[in-house]
Design a protein around this motif. Structure first.
Motif, PDB file in Angstrom:
ATOM      1  N   GLN A  26       0.894  -1.231  -0.082  1.00  0.00           N
ATOM      2  CA  GLN A  26      -0.072   0.044   0.049  1.00  0.00           C
ATOM      3  C   GLN A  26       0.860   1.064  -0.178  1.00  0.00           C
ATOM      4  OE1 GLN A  26      -2.950   0.089   3.105  1.00  0.00           O
ATOM      5  NE2 GLN A  26      -2.820   2.480   2.918  1.00  0.00           N
ATOM      6  N   ASP A  28       0.577   5.498   0.013  1.00  0.00           N
ATOM      7  CA  ASP A  28      -0.432   6.607   0.258  1.00  0.00           C
ATOM      8  C   ASP A  28       0.527   7.850  -0.372  1.00  0.00           C
ATOM      9  OD1 ASP A  28      -2.332   5.473   1.509  1.00  0.00           O
ATOM     10  OD2 ASP A  28      -0.943   5.185   3.321  1.00  0.00           O
ATOM     11  N   THR A  79      -4.456   6.587  -2.397  1.00  0.00           N
ATOM     12  CA  THR A  79      -3.997   5.315  -2.147  1.00  0.00           C
ATOM     13  C   THR A  79      -3.912   4.563  -3.294  1.00  0.00           C
ATOM     14  OG1 THR A  79      -4.923   5.500   0.129  1.00  0.00           O
ATOM     15  CG2 THR A  79      -4.161   3.385  -0.480  1.00  0.00           C
ATOM     16  N   TYR A  81      -2.339   0.401  -4.423  1.00  0.00           N
ATOM     17  CA  TYR A  81      -1.939  -0.987  -4.124  1.00  0.00           C
ATOM     18  C   TYR A  81      -1.162  -1.440  -5.432  1.00  0.00           C
ATOM     19  CZ  TYR A  81      -5.216  -0.300  -0.291  1.00  0.00           C
ATOM     20  OH  TYR A  81      -5.600   0.288   0.879  1.00  0.00           O
TER      21      TYR A  81
END
Length: 100
Positions: A26, A28, A79, A81
Motif C-alpha cells: 500500500q 499513500d 492510495t 496498491y
C-alpha cells in the motif's frame, strides 16, 4: 501517454475480492507525488489518483531486451496498491516447472 491499462471501477458498500500475486504494497501518495510502476504491478488505486501511461526505452528495448515498453504513472493524492509478482510471471514459473 501511451496505451491505457484496463481499469474496472468498483463503488458502493460491499466486499471486493481482488486477485494479486506476491506481496501487496500500500502506497499513500501525497498531492502531486508520482509513483512509476510496471503496468502489470497495479492492483488498485483510489478514485482521486490520476493515472497516465509513459513510454520507457525504445522499440529496440522492447523487442530485443524483453523489457516492457510502457510504465504506469500514478499521481496523488490517494492510495495505491501494487503487487510484487504479477499473474503472468507466476504463470510462467509454473509452466516452466510442468514443461521440465
Amino acid at each position: 501517454g501511451g496505451m491505457s491499462p484496463l481499469i474496472q471501477k468498483v463503488a458502493g458498500n460491499a466486499d471486493v475480492v481482488l486477485n494479486a500475486g506476491g506481496t501487496i504494497v500500500q502506497v499513500d501518495l501525497l498531492p502531486g507525488e508520482e509513483l512509476v510502476v510496471d503496468t502489470g504491478s497495479v492492483v488498485a488505486f483510489s478514485s482521486n489518483v490520476q493515472f497516465d501511461v509513459r513510454q520507457v526505452g525504445s522499440c529496440d528495448t522492447c523487442c530485443f531486451a524483453g523489457e516492457a515498453c510502457f510504465n504506469t504513472v500514478l499521481t496523488g493524492p490517494g492510495t495505491v496498491y501494487v503487487q510484487t509478482t504479477g499473474y503472468d510471471k507466476i504463470k510462467s514459473m509454473f509452466v516452466r516447472v510442468v514443461d521440465n
